[in-house]
Motif scaffolding. Structure first.
Motif, PDB file in Angstrom:
ATOM      1  N   UNK A 172       0.818  -1.211   0.000  1.00 33.03           N
ATOM      2  CA  UNK A 172       0.000   0.000   0.000  1.00 33.03           C
ATOM      3  C   UNK A 172       0.855   1.266   0.000  1.00 33.03           C
ATOM      4  N   UNK A 173       1.907   1.278   0.807  1.00 30.88           N
ATOM      5  CA  UNK A 173       2.779   2.459   0.840  1.00 30.88           C
ATOM      6  C   UNK A 173       3.537   2.646  -0.460  1.00 30.88           C
ATOM      7  N   UNK A 174       4.091   1.578  -0.988  1.00 34.05           N
ATOM      8  CA  UNK A 174       4.827   1.690  -2.244  1.00 34.05           C
ATOM      9  C   UNK A 174       3.904   2.216  -3.343  1.00 34.05           C
ATOM     10  N   UNK A 175       2.675   1.726  -3.380  1.00 32.93           N
ATOM     11  CA  UNK A 175       1.703   2.189  -4.365  1.00 32.93           C
ATOM     12  C   UNK A 175       1.362   3.668  -4.141  1.00 32.93           C
ATOM     13  N   UNK A 176       1.106   4.048  -2.895  1.00 34.65           N
ATOM     14  CA  UNK A 176       0.801   5.449  -2.585  1.00 34.65           C
ATOM     15  C   UNK A 176       1.949   6.380  -2.941  1.00 34.65           C
ATOM     16  N   UNK A 177       3.159   5.980  -2.615  1.00 38.16           N
ATOM     17  CA  UNK A 177       4.339   6.805  -2.924  1.00 38.16           C
ATOM     18  C   UNK A 177       4.549   6.878  -4.436  1.00 38.16           C
ATOM     19  N   UNK A 178       4.340   5.771  -5.130  1.00 40.68           N
ATOM     20  CA  UNK A 178       4.466   5.763  -6.594  1.00 40.68           C
ATOM     21  C   UNK A 178       3.490   6.777  -7.216  1.00 40.68           C
ATOM     22  N   UNK A 179       2.274   6.799  -6.715  1.00 42.10           N
ATOM     23  CA  UNK A 179       1.275   7.742  -7.240  1.00 42.10           C
ATOM     24  C   UNK A 179       1.714   9.181  -6.979  1.00 42.10           C
TER      25      UNK A 179
END
Length: 183
Positions: A172-179
């Motif tokens: 979830x964090x990696x996805x949020x940071x990627x966005x």
């Protein structure tokens, strides 16, 4: 004023968001962060920003750092930032007393929260209510909103295995940071 007294941590968090926004809209500060601060540390700076991203009061600054840093490899930066955020989440998971937990529990016990929860349970059923709670917790964990809320929601639902919690939070964090980095 009554809201500030009842939920001081949440009120301070909103003030920090506004302050971070105002600070990072000043071009000279953006340039300073980009050139001298975390930007000069490369992926270590991204790891530090990731740690800040996972903590309620510092997440607005982490978002600003991610936007200003503009790393060359978004996927690697997302992974490194996700690892930093995971460090924060595991700390929250283990040391829940340092978080927003007390205020979120007050909100959960409030009349309006109980009415909304009951309404959702009645409309969707108990199983759908649990899934919806997991989705909302995931949104809090993936976004710059206080992770403490999402972690508290997950902890309150089940006795979640730390390994599963770790995997979910990292993704979830990696996805949020990627966005955020893609903006």
């Amino acid at each position: 004023m009554k809201l500030f007294v009842k939920y001081p941590k949440i009120t301070i968090f909103v003030i920090v968001i506004i302050f971070a926004y105002l600070v990072f809209t000043i071009p000279s500060i953006r340039q300073f962060v980009s050139n001298l601060s975390l930007g000069s540390l490369g992926y270590i700076g991204i790891l530090i920003a990731g740690i800040l991203f996972g903590l309620g009061f510092t997440s607005p600054f982490a978002v600003a750092f991610f936007i200003v840093l503009e790393p060359s490899n978004l996927l690697l930066a997302s992974i490194v930032g996700g690892i930093g955020s995971l460090i924060s989440d595991l700390s929250i998971f283990e040391f829940d007393k340092l978080s927003f937990d007390d205020e979120f529990r007050k909100i959960k016990k409030s009349k309006i929260s109980k009415k909304i929860s009951l309404l959702i349970k009645n409309l969707l059923g108990k199983k759908a209510h649990i899934y919806l709670t997991y989705i909302i917790a995931g949104i809090f964990i993936a976004s710059p909103l206080p992770d403490e809320f999402g972690v508290t929601m997950i902890e309150g639902l089940t006795e979640i295995n730390v390994k599963i919690f770790t995997i979910i939070c990292f993704i979830l964090h990696a996805l949020g940071i990627f966005i955020i980095l893609s903006i």
